[in-house]
Scaffold this motif. Structure first.
Motif, short mmCIF file in Angstrom:
data_model
loop_
_atom_site.label_atom_id
_atom_site.label_comp_id
_atom_site.label_asym_id
_atom_site.label_seq_id
_atom_site.Cartn_x
_atom_site.Cartn_y
_atom_site.Cartn_z
N LYS A 1 1.07 -1.17 -0.39
CA LYS A 1 0.66 -0.07 0.26
C LYS A 1 0.37 1.21 -0.08
CE LYS A 1 -3.74 2.55 2.43
NZ LYS A 1 -4.79 2.76 0.98
N ILE A 2 1.77 1.12 0.63
CA ILE A 2 2.98 2.23 1.28
C ILE A 2 3.95 2.25 0.04
CG2 ILE A 2 2.26 2.39 3.26
CD1 ILE A 2 4.64 1.63 4.57
N GLY A 3 4.21 1.37 -0.56
CA GLY A 3 5.51 0.92 -1.81
C GLY A 3 6.68 1.07 -1.33
N ILE A 4 7.40 0.85 -0.19
CA ILE A 4 8.35 0.26 0.22
C ILE A 4 8.92 -1.17 -0.08
CG2 ILE A 4 7.92 1.59 2.17
CD1 ILE A 4 7.19 -0.56 3.92
N GLY A 5 8.70 -1.27 -0.65
CA GLY A 5 8.55 -2.81 -1.58
C GLY A 5 8.66 -2.99 -3.32
#
Length: 408
Positions: free
Chosen positions: A150-154
């Motif tokens: 969801k927050i794009g840290i992957g």
């Protein structure tokens, strides 16, 4: 002349390492050597984190403390060189991490190999590891993956190191994964010292038909998990504190600052060793136990144990509800650690952490992961605040000017 100088005073450039010149911060010191090694591990994408690497150093699996005792006999170490190789402090995570980034930029290295979802350093992979070590249910991994996505840290661009790029934030892969788990626990259990303790009793009293399932121990209970993990954590923390307190910084190999007193020091050291051996035989003292092999896990939990101390297979159904075909938490609220983040470059931290300012449940979870990573809880707290602001960015802009509690 140069040869005699080298023999009596150490290496030719040994004196340069003692000069405090601000323009020469990247000398190859012992901590810088750790940074160089970690940079190589990161380049090769080896399945080891910085916290794990430094733990192996402290435990003696990687030569670092009193490293000169591993040098060959022909290698002369004397004079000022002793102050370079003689380490009298534990390696610091933040120092090694920052020096690694400085070194990579100084060497003008290109973009590092990409950190993809199949790489060990990816948050999804590390979250799985830390969930197992923290004795948390396997089902929590679905929630950590949802937060990461969801927050794009992957994303590859977020995780992959580009030396010298000041526009991107430096990623601490292990700390980031631990912070994701903390945020998920806050989403499901709130961790406000009230909801996580009284929720199950309220649920059982309102839904008596579910009592039999809870009595069977199939559903995860935060209180029971806390009691089991706290006991193990206290034992391991006490053991670690005792080992550090008893650590002998002076190594077995004698030190001498010049070749002149070499023979005298060696003879004195041999006398001490002989006396220790004789007294050991007379007293019947037991030899030191062999050092255990290095392990990726400090806390291990077996599902075969019948005492119910392993929570890996426990279900989260008791705290979840289905909405529009999607499982959501019954907990409707979430409290933010901080509404406004600090300037990390000026302040040194994204947020300020004091134990007295936060619930004890939250502090315990931070303490657990700070022990596993061997870092200060404030570092994990910083990452938690960063994730929260990414996760609730839209609601923060609209509703969180003065209130730190929001509805999900």
């Amino acid at each position: 002349i140069q040869e005699s100088t080298s023999v009596y005073s150490g290496s030719v450039d040994g004196s340069l390492y003692l000069m405090k010149n601000q323009k020469e911060k990247l000398r190859m010191t012992m901590p810088m050597t750790l940074s160089f090694c970690y940079m190589a591990l990161l380049w090769l994408r080896e399945p080891i984190t910085l916290s794990e690497f430094l733990r192996f150093v402290v435990e003696g699996h990687i030569p670092y403390l009193n490293i000169f005792q591993h040098f060959p006999e022909k290698m002369k170490l004397c004079g000022l060189d002793l102050k370079i190789f003689c380490v009298e402090s534990w390696p610091v995570y933040e120092e090694v991490f920052n020096k690694m980034h400085e070194l990579a930029a100084f060497l003008d290295l290109p973009r590092f190999p990409e950190i993809t979802d199949s790489c060990f350093l990816h948050p999804d992979m590390l979250c799985m590891k830390y969930l197992m070590e923290a004795n948390l249910p396997d089902e929590l991994h679905n929630w950590t993956c949802r937060v990461v996505k969801k927050i794009g840290i992957g994303e590859v661009d977020f995780l992959t190191l580009v030396p010298g790029n000041k526009s991107t934030r430096k990623v601490k892969y292990d700390v980031l994964a631990a912070a994701v788990i903390v945020v998920v626990l806050k989403l499901l259990f709130l961790l406000d010292d009230h909801y996580e303790w009284g929720f199950f009793a309220l649920l059982i009293s309102s839904q008596t038909k579910m009592c039999i399932f809870y009595s069977g121990g199939l559903y995860f209970q935060f209180k029971k998990w806390y009691e089991v993990v706290k006991h193990s954590l206290d034992v391991e923390q006490k053991k670690l504190d005792e080992e550090r307190a008893k650590y002998l910084w002076r190594c077995e190999r004698p030190l001498f600052y010049s070749v002149k007193n070499r023979a005298k020091v060696l003879k004195r050291r041999q006398m001490v060793v002989n006396l220790q051996n004789q007294f050991g035989k007379l007293s019947g003292s037991v030899r030191r136990a062999e050092k255990p092999n290095p392990s990726s896990f400090q806390l291990s939990w077996s599902e075969e144990n019948t005492d119910g101390s392993c929570f890996h297979g426990h279900s989260l159904k008791g705290i979840l509800q289905e909405k529009c075909g999607l499982l959501t938490a019954m907990n409707p609220d979430y409290w933010l650690c901080t509404v406004k983040l600090c300037n990390e470059k000026l302040c040194g931290h994204l947020a300020h952490y004091r134990e007295v300012d936060f619930p004890q449940s939250y502090h315990f979870v931070l303490r657990l992961f700070s022990f596993l990573l061997r870092i200060q809880p404030s570092y994990i707290h910083d990452e938690v605040c960063m994730i929260e602001h990414k996760l609730f960015s839209k609601k923060l802009c609209k509703k969180l000017k003065y209130n730190t509690v929001l509805r999900k």
